[in-house]
Design an enzyme around this catalytic site. Structure first.
Site, PDB file in Angstrom:
ATOM      1  N   HIS A 188       0.799  -1.229   0.000  1.00 52.38           N
ATOM      2  CA  HIS A 188       0.000   0.000   0.000  1.00 52.38           C
ATOM      3  C   HIS A 188       0.831   1.277   0.000  1.00 52.38           C
ATOM      4  O   HIS A 188       0.294   2.362  -0.185  1.00 52.38           O
ATOM      5  CB  HIS A 188      -0.955   0.034   1.216  1.00 52.38           C
ATOM      6  CG  HIS A 188      -0.267   0.404   2.485  1.00 52.38           C
ATOM      7  ND1 HIS A 188       0.469  -0.492   3.219  1.00 52.38           N
ATOM      8  CD2 HIS A 188      -0.184   1.582   3.145  1.00 52.38           C
ATOM      9  CE1 HIS A 188       0.976   0.115   4.275  1.00 52.38           C
ATOM     10  NE2 HIS A 188       0.601   1.375   4.257  1.00 52.38           N
TER      11      HIS A 188
HETATM   12  C1  UD1 Z   1      -1.880   6.038   5.282  1.00 55.41           C
HETATM   13  C2  UD1 Z   1      -0.558   6.511   5.888  1.00 55.41           C
HETATM   14  C3  UD1 Z   1       0.413   5.349   5.969  1.00 55.41           C
HETATM   15  C4  UD1 Z   1      -0.206   4.150   6.675  1.00 55.41           C
HETATM   16  C5  UD1 Z   1      -1.513   3.797   5.988  1.00 55.41           C
HETATM   17  C6  UD1 Z   1      -2.165   2.640   6.674  1.00 55.41           C
HETATM   18  C7  UD1 Z   1       0.062   8.855   5.430  1.00 55.41           C
HETATM   19  C8  UD1 Z   1       0.950   9.741   4.641  1.00 55.41           C
HETATM   20  N1  UD1 Z   1       0.063   7.536   5.077  1.00 55.41           N
HETATM   21  O1  UD1 Z   1      -1.605   5.633   3.948  1.00 55.41           O
HETATM   22  O2  UD1 Z   1       1.551   5.756   6.701  1.00 55.41           O
HETATM   23  O3  UD1 Z   1       0.699   3.072   6.599  1.00 55.41           O
HETATM   24  O4  UD1 Z   1      -2.360   4.949   6.034  1.00 55.41           O
HETATM   25  O5  UD1 Z   1      -3.198   2.095   5.921  1.00 55.41           O
HETATM   26  O6  UD1 Z   1      -0.601   9.307   6.322  1.00 55.41           O
HETATM   27  N2  UD1 Z   1      -8.470   5.466   0.376  1.00 55.41           N
HETATM   28  C9  UD1 Z   1      -9.724   4.930   0.273  1.00 55.41           C
HETATM   29  N3  UD1 Z   1     -10.465   4.770   1.418  1.00 55.41           N
HETATM   30  C10 UD1 Z   1     -10.010   5.131   2.628  1.00 55.41           C
HETATM   31  C11 UD1 Z   1      -8.737   5.712   2.729  1.00 55.41           C
HETATM   32  C12 UD1 Z   1      -7.969   5.862   1.587  1.00 55.41           C
HETATM   33  O7  UD1 Z   1     -10.181   4.575  -0.804  1.00 55.41           O
HETATM   34  O8  UD1 Z   1     -10.724   4.941   3.628  1.00 55.41           O
HETATM   35  C13 UD1 Z   1      -7.644   5.590  -0.846  1.00 55.41           C
HETATM   36  C14 UD1 Z   1      -7.839   6.888  -1.595  1.00 55.41           C
HETATM   37  O9  UD1 Z   1      -7.624   6.607  -2.949  1.00 55.41           O
HETATM   38  C15 UD1 Z   1      -6.685   7.715  -1.060  1.00 55.41           C
HETATM   39  C16 UD1 Z   1      -5.599   6.673  -0.917  1.00 55.41           C
HETATM   40  O10 UD1 Z   1      -6.276   5.491  -0.487  1.00 55.41           O
HETATM   41  O11 UD1 Z   1      -6.323   8.755  -1.907  1.00 55.41           O
HETATM   42  C17 UD1 Z   1      -4.511   7.034   0.049  1.00 55.41           C
HETATM   43  O12 UD1 Z   1      -5.047   7.305   1.352  1.00 55.41           O
HETATM   44  P1  UD1 Z   1      -4.176   8.127   2.421  1.00 55.41           P
HETATM   45  O13 UD1 Z   1      -4.959   8.310   3.655  1.00 55.41           O
HETATM   46  O14 UD1 Z   1      -3.596   9.338   1.772  1.00 55.41           O
HETATM   47  O15 UD1 Z   1      -2.924   7.224   2.703  1.00 55.41           O
HETATM   48  P2  UD1 Z   1      -2.772   5.642   2.864  1.00 55.41           P
HETATM   49  O16 UD1 Z   1      -2.185   5.116   1.611  1.00 55.41           O
HETATM   50  O17 UD1 Z   1      -3.982   4.985   3.403  1.00 55.41           O
END
Ligand code: UD1
Length: 365
Positions: free
Chosen positions: A209
């Protein structure tokens, strides 16, 4: 009067750490306000952890959702200000290294509220990782650094932060071992593995991820090929970020050895790892869970914040499977569990009680 602790959480790994903390604070009779930033909003990444781990519902939900780093971090800060002003807690407790962590720490120090950072002192020394920016900045902003390991204490000392640091052990051990025992006692349902995985035959649990692995099309395509070519079944528990990026890049994940499923609730994940031959991941938490659950782990990164897992070959770093070549990659990913002793570098499963006691001891009232 009892202490008031305000936890800022928002992403899946923070909810896992929140579970033992919430229970330790409750046992110690402390007041605990839970603020969910909404960084993770899918039920698979958020709600199932509250219900599955018996965490009280958040008192406040900021609902910030996804966005670029600046947008997401800024949105949490803007939404937190009035909550922190209203609650005036004795401690703002932030967890780990996500954008929600950094936002919580910065908002709190600017309001002159004491900040404690749980899981302080981890370093990858990879300045391209968003998590590295978050953890370094948070450690330097916080008043109390709750470090899980000796190595973390050393990193903090090297940055001039020794006086604010205390080694507590790792609260992930508390929850992981408790759930492992429940799985072994038969009180946890069988995990929902991806369709097409036969749990009676050997399988690997895989997760990918991190931005470094998902956001570059060539990198993700090469990782997807490497997983597909493995000689055993691969249960790929796909984070929504992975699914979204694979779709954007036109990469098919479910082929060859790989079957794609949804992220699992915590007990399901522990059961899936216990039933597996090993783990392939870029998650920090899962590297440690594999270690605690005695399954070999292969980490798709150039470095790890959890170097203790590398001892005795329990965890191996494979920055790029393509560079290893198919035979060595397959041999590494499917290697049996070593018999090297693992020791207890992450503590004895009582870290959350220690954290609750230190917060009470160091409160400035
Ligand atoms: C975040 C943390 C990472 C952690 C991870 C655990 C940061 C910079 N990164 O990464 O350190 O290891 O969480 O899972 O804070 N999305 C969804 N649904 C959700 C959440 C996210 O579809 O409920 C998708 C969206 O496309 C979003 C992408 O995942 O743009 C990234 O989400 P984001 O919260 O930016 O970071 P993670 O990759 O989840």
């Amino acid at each position: 009067m009892s202490l008031k602790v305000l936890s800022v959480v928002g992403a899946r790994p923070q909810l896992v750490k929140l579970a033992p903390i919430a229970s330790a604070l409750a046992s110690a009779g402390q007041r605990h306000v839970i603020v969910h930033t909404g960084q993770h909003y899918d039920a698979d990444l958020s709600d199932v952890f509250f219900s599955g781990l018996g965490i009280p519902d958040p008192d406040v939900h900021l609902g910030v959702g996804s966005g670029s780093h600046g947008v997401q971090t800024g949105a949490v800060m803007a939404a937190l200000d009035p909550i922190l002003e209203r609650e005036r807690p004795d401690w703002v407790l932030v967890y780990g290294d996500t954008n929600s962590t950094l936002a919580g720490a910065v908002s709190a120090v600017k309001l002159h509220l004491p900040v404690a950072h749980l899981e302080a002192g981890l370093r990858s020394f990879n300045r391209r990782m968003p998590e590295e920016h978050n953890r370094v900045l948070t450690d330097h902003a916080a008043d109390l650094l709750l470090a899980p390991t000796e190595e973390a204490m050393r990193h903090l000392a090297a940055e001039g932060l020794a006086e604010r640091s205390v080694r507590t052990g790792d609260v992930m051990v508390d929850v992981c071992l408790r759930v492992r025992d429940a799985v072994r006692a038969g009180s946890v349902d069988a995990p929902v593995l991806p369709d097409g995985i036969d749990p009676e035959r050997p399988y690997l649990v895989a997760t990918v991820h991190r931005a470094e692995n998902t956001d570059d099309a060539a990198r993700l395509a090469s990782l997807a090929d490497a997983l597909a070519d493995l000689p055993v079944q691969v249960a790929l528990l796909a984070h929504p970020r992975l699914v979204a990026r694979a779709e954007t890049h036109g990469i098919k994940l479910g082929r060859g050895a790989v079957r794609v499923g949804r992220p699992l609730p915590y007990a399901g994940l522990v059961a899936a790892v216990l039933g597996s031959q090993g783990v392939i991941t870029d998650s920090g938490g899962l590297q440690k869970e594999a270690f605690l659950l005695e399954r070999p782990c292969t980490t798709l990164r150039t470095e790890t914040e959890w170097p203790e897992t590398l001892a005795g070959g329990w965890n191996e770093l494979v920055a790029d499977p393509a560079v290893l070549g198919p035979a060595r990659w397959a041999a590494t990913a499917t290697r049996p569990a070593p018999d090297a002793p693992r020791g207890t570098p992450y503590g004895d499963g009582h870290a959350a009680e220690t954290v609750a006691a230190i917060l009470a001891e160091r409160a400035s009232r």
